[in-house]
Design an enzyme around this catalytic site. Structure first.
Site, PDB file in Angstrom:
ATOM      1  N   GLU A  95      16.520  46.877 -30.128  1.00  0.00           N
ATOM      2  CA  GLU A  95      15.320  47.237 -30.864  1.00  0.00           C
ATOM      3  C   GLU A  95      14.798  48.582 -30.380  1.00  0.00           C
ATOM      4  OE1 GLU A  95      13.848  42.792 -32.085  1.00  0.00           O
ATOM      5  OE2 GLU A  95      13.033  43.648 -30.262  1.00  0.00           O
ATOM      6  N   CYS A 339       5.090  46.431 -25.812  1.00  0.00           N
ATOM      7  CA  CYS A 339       5.798  46.400 -24.526  1.00  0.00           C
ATOM      8  C   CYS A 339       6.151  44.983 -24.127  1.00  0.00           C
ATOM      9  CB  CYS A 339       4.905  46.904 -23.394  1.00  0.00           C
ATOM     10  SG  CYS A 339       4.746  48.652 -23.335  1.00  0.00           S
TER      11      CYS A 339
HETATM   12  N1  SAH Z   1      13.016  48.311 -17.374  1.00  0.00           N
HETATM   13  C1  SAH Z   1      12.086  49.383 -17.490  1.00  0.00           C
HETATM   14  C2  SAH Z   1      11.723  49.747 -18.921  1.00  0.00           C
HETATM   15  C3  SAH Z   1      11.397  48.637 -19.895  1.00  0.00           C
HETATM   16  S1  SAH Z   1       9.861  47.800 -19.811  1.00  0.00           S
HETATM   17  C4  SAH Z   1      10.835  49.083 -16.697  1.00  0.00           C
HETATM   18  O1  SAH Z   1      10.667  47.961 -16.266  1.00  0.00           O
HETATM   19  O2  SAH Z   1      10.040  49.978 -16.485  1.00  0.00           O
HETATM   20  C5  SAH Z   1       8.601  48.924 -20.204  1.00  0.00           C
HETATM   21  C6  SAH Z   1       7.248  48.457 -19.630  1.00  0.00           C
HETATM   22  O3  SAH Z   1       6.755  47.279 -20.290  1.00  0.00           O
HETATM   23  C7  SAH Z   1       7.316  48.105 -18.143  1.00  0.00           C
HETATM   24  O4  SAH Z   1       6.274  48.755 -17.477  1.00  0.00           O
HETATM   25  C8  SAH Z   1       7.061  46.598 -18.130  1.00  0.00           C
HETATM   26  O5  SAH Z   1       6.454  46.211 -16.928  1.00  0.00           O
HETATM   27  C9  SAH Z   1       6.168  46.431 -19.342  1.00  0.00           C
HETATM   28  N2  SAH Z   1       6.101  45.073 -19.888  1.00  0.00           N
HETATM   29  C10 SAH Z   1       7.067  44.127 -19.887  1.00  0.00           C
HETATM   30  N3  SAH Z   1       6.624  43.015 -20.495  1.00  0.00           N
HETATM   31  C11 SAH Z   1       5.354  43.264 -20.902  1.00  0.00           C
HETATM   32  C12 SAH Z   1       4.387  42.519 -21.624  1.00  0.00           C
HETATM   33  N4  SAH Z   1       4.642  41.297 -22.091  1.00  0.00           N
HETATM   34  N5  SAH Z   1       3.199  43.102 -21.872  1.00  0.00           N
HETATM   35  C13 SAH Z   1       2.948  44.365 -21.464  1.00  0.00           C
HETATM   36  N6  SAH Z   1       3.826  45.106 -20.802  1.00  0.00           N
HETATM   37  C14 SAH Z   1       5.029  44.579 -20.529  1.00  0.00           C
END
Ligand code: SAH
Length: 357
Positions: A95, A339
């Site tokens: 996605e 996110c």
């Molecule tokens: N693996 C990388 C990039 C993908 S996640 C990383 O972890 O940075 C991108 C961001 O989304 C990360 O900061 C993660 O902590 C956040 N994230 C993951 N699940 C989320 C959720 N349910 N709500 C808000 N942010 C979330």
């Protein structure tokens, strides 16, 4: 068919195209010509590559395909955010998300199908790692959305915050970053590209030495090792002190600033003590904190989003301690494009941890 399978030319970077030209006894500048057609002009039919000799064009068509993938599904949220499902030229799909805010366009793209890091609050983690994307599959997402949204004349930002851990797929991600920033490729400023990581320390050290570096964002999400071990298993390998020290080195060596992303989980990591510890972790680093109120996935994830008041209170407390802080309110939530909500909902990838018994 007696001929071997055609290989995909899309995704080859400059050095790879130069090697390709050399192997075909073509002058070196052919690499640049093909590069400009594929990435700068987004013309993927070799028959249209008019500055190449006809015989070479025929040979390319006979030996190769030039494929970015397919936009298989488009889901538009009420705030204008669009979530795309992209069918990859290899196998499977990922996605990617298109967002506009105050005229600023940002594409959120994926680096892996699934993810190996197992963060407890993230939907993608539940798929496990299916596979790494190739550089072409990473670029393809940007190319397809650029085309679909008519962004050829308009600069846009790219964040590697979709599915996957970009620094776990280091070589393909860096190759894609070079093509995104190449003036004859996508021509984006490196400042428009952000790689977000859980904090893989050796990869952060390696990134510091890259001639073309994206901006760095680190998902911190906790203020004690105990808390972070529970939320992000990677912390057991690279605990907070080790991570912080690598970021200090990174900033010192590159002169770049970076971002701490902090997903706020109500009652888990948003206490006043957390605020104090967060300020201490940020102290002395050229870092800006991005607070991300958790996007709930009811029925799948046990965590809750803090109230708006709590988010503002935490921001104000951090600002009061002289920590640069902003809030990233969720975009595209009603299309499950926010996110941490990216995970393929097709039956093939069932959530790993269903209530057992
Ligand atoms: N693996 C990388 C990039 C993908 S996640 C990383 O972890 O940075 C991108 C961001 O989304 C990360 O900061 C993660 O902590 C956040 N994230 C993951 N699940 C989320 C959720 N349910 N709500 C808000 N942010 C979330």
């Amino acid at each position: 068919m007696d001929s071997p399978a055609k290989t995909n030319l899309y995704g080859l970077d400059r050095p790879a195209l130069e090697a390709w030209s050399e192997a075909r006894e073509q002058p070196r500048f052919r690499a640049g010509q093909i590069y400009r057609w594929m990435y700068g002009r987004q013309r993927l039919d070799p028959n249209e590559w008019t500055d190449l000799p006809g015989a070479l064009r025929e040979r390319i068509v006979a030996e190769h395909v030039v494929e970015t993938g397919q936009l298989a599904e488009r889901l538009e949220a009420s705030d204008g955010t669009i979530k795309y499902r992209v069918e990859l030229p290899g196998s499977g799909s990922v996605e990617s998300v298109y967002m506009v805010q105050d005229e600023r366009v940002t594409l959120c793209i994926s680096s892996q199908v699934g993810c190996a890091l197992g963060c407890d609050f993230c939907m993608t983690a539940r798929m496990g790692l299916v596979r790494h994307l190739t550089a072409g599959e990473i670029l393809g997402q940007a190319a397809m959305i650029r085309d679909d949204r008519g962004l050829h004349e308009r600069p846009f930002n790219i964040v590697f915050m979709g599915m996957g851990e970009p620094l776990h797929n280091y070589d393909a991600v860096l190759s894609a970053v070079r093509t995104l920033t190449d003036p004859e490729g996508f021509g984006l400023s490196r400042k428009r590209i952000t790689v977000s990581t859980v904090g893989l320390v050796p990869a952060i050290d390696k990134l510091a030495a890259e001639p073309v570096r994206p901006r760095l964002a680190v998902s911190l999400n906790a203020t004690t090792d105990e808390q972070r071990d529970a939320l992000m298993p990677v912390n057991r390998r690279y605990p907070l002190a080790v991570l912080r020290e690598s970021l200090r080195r990174y900033a010192q060596h590159t002169g770049d600033t970076f971002t701490f992303e902090y997903v706020m989980l109500a009652g888990v990591n948003d206490s006043d003590d957390d605020v104090r510890r967060l300020a201490r972790l940020a102290h002395g680093l050229p870092v800006k904190i991005n607070l991300i109120p958790f996007n709930e996935v009811p029925g799948e994830l046990p965590y809750r989003s803090p109230s708006r008041d709590r988010v503002f209170a935490v921001r104000d407390a951090l600002l009061g301690r002289n920590v640069r802080t902003s809030i990233r309110w969720s975009r595209g939530a009603d299309a499950r494009a926010a996110c941490g909500q990216l995970a393929l909902e097709s039956g093939k990838h069932k959530p790993k941890r269903e209530a057992s018994s």
